[in-house]
Write a protein that holds these residues in place. Structure first.
Motif, PDB file in Angstrom:
ATOM      1  N   CYS A   1       0.821  -1.215   0.000  1.00 22.16           N
ATOM      2  CA  CYS A   1       0.000   0.000   0.000  1.00 22.16           C
ATOM      3  C   CYS A   1       0.855   1.265   0.000  1.00 22.16           C
TER       4      CYS A   1
ATOM      5  N   PHE B   1      -2.331  -4.198   2.261  1.00 21.53           N
ATOM      6  CA  PHE B   1      -2.357  -3.149   3.267  1.00 21.53           C
ATOM      7  C   PHE B   1      -1.784  -3.710   4.580  1.00 21.53           C
TER       8      PHE B   1
ATOM      9  N   ASP C   1      -5.544   0.390   7.438  1.00 19.55           N
ATOM     10  CA  ASP C   1      -6.486  -0.647   7.013  1.00 19.55           C
ATOM     11  C   ASP C   1      -5.870  -1.982   7.416  1.00 19.55           C
TER      12      ASP C   1
ATOM     13  N   ASN D   1      -6.631  -4.051  -4.490  1.00 23.48           N
ATOM     14  CA  ASN D   1      -6.101  -3.840  -3.147  1.00 23.48           C
ATOM     15  C   ASN D   1      -6.483  -5.004  -2.254  1.00 23.48           C
TER      16      ASN D   1
ATOM     17  N   GLY E   1      -7.172  -5.479   1.249  1.00 24.84           N
ATOM     18  CA  GLY E   1      -7.466  -4.827   2.515  1.00 24.84           C
ATOM     19  C   GLY E   1      -8.927  -5.044   2.852  1.00 24.84           C
TER      20      GLY E   1
END
Length: 280
Positions: free
Chosen positions: A113, A165, A201, A230, A232
């Motif tokens: 991230c 993340f 996160d 992503n 997360g």
């Protein structure tokens, strides 16, 4: 399905290997380390012990998908710039080129991230945002992403790239925030931290592994590549709130000393995932 996995002895890799096995995959592991005792004598694992520089085309024979988790310089581990360039950039490029020769269908790699850089409050990190990496590790990962994205298009291989993340859980590297908190909770000692106003996160490592394996198993018609996503939860949480929650869950006897230490320089204040395109 036959999967080749790199980075299997790392924090994310160990959980991903377990998830692949439990999901019925046949896994060929390429690792610089010898097979751990808990993975010996498992029929669905073929362990190839070699340096990444010694990787051969033959290791990719009959492989359907690759999950590349090999990395150098992941905090708090230290690595030289040369090591990060070799393992984070050069190695995955070589692996992708070998994959094209062996007709591998899908190449999955991961980043961080921190490739996104500093974000304003409530501004989620979107998968196709402009990258502005924080630190050399994130910069090498971003460089790898651009190279792999372009090369996979030219070679005709499905390319999936997930930015992880704040993953946490047992077997995490020493000196990470959660690991230090966990050790203090289990030993009954106090835990000192910053003011904890940083927003993150947090995602448990088991869920990271589940996401990677699900994407590996997706049929061709359910995924459009390049698929950038992503890894997360999409939930913003202050560091101090996360600490209190874990402290309570672990039934810690000590005290959380909020604000006892200073925040690191150049640390982002807000970094939370946009997971709207995450395929579960």
């Amino acid at each position: 399905m036959n999967v080749l996995l790199t980075g299997a002895t790392g924090f994310i890799g160990r959980y991903t290997l377990n998830q692949l096995i439990h999901s019925g995959f046949k896994v060929r592991v390429v690792s610089r380390k010898k097979i751990p005792n808990n993975f010996q004598n498992i029929k669905n694992i073929e362990w190839i012990n070699c340096e990444f520089s010694g990787l051969k085309d033959s290791y990719l024979r009959n492989i359907d998908s690759i999950i590349n988790l090999a990395a150098a310089g992941v905090s708090p581990k230290k690595a030289t710039l040369e090591e990060m360039i070799e393992i984070n950039i050069n190695f995955p490029i070589r692996l992708l080129m070998m994959a094209s020769k062996k007709n591998v269908k899908r190449f999955i790699s991961v980043g961080t991230c921190y490739e996104y850089g500093h974000k304003e409050k409530n501004n989620l990190c979107k998968p196709y945002d402009r990258l502005d990496p924080i630190g050399i590790y994130a910069a090498t990962k971003a460089s790898s992403f651009f190279a792999l994205k372009q090369l996979s298009s030219e070679l005709g291989i499905d390319f999936c790239y997930g930015r992880i993340f704040n993953a946490y859980g047992k077997s995490e590297e020493n000196n990470t925030f959660w690991q230090l908190l966990y050790k203090s909770a289990k030993s009954g000692t106090d835990f000192s931290m910053t003011t904890g106003e940083q927003v993150r996160d947090f995602i448990h490592v088991e869920n990271v592994a589940k996401i990677l394996v699900k994407i590996c198993a997706l049929s061709d018609e359910k995924i459009i590549t390049p698929y950038i996503f992503n890894i997360g939860t999409g939930k913003a949480q202050k560091l101090k709130d996360f600490a209190f929650k874990e402290w309570s869950f672990l039934k810690a006897k000590g005290k959380l000393n909020i604000g006892a230490i200073s925040q690191r320089k150049n640390e982002p204040q807000y970094i939370v995932a946009d997971v709207s395109n995450l395929i579960y």
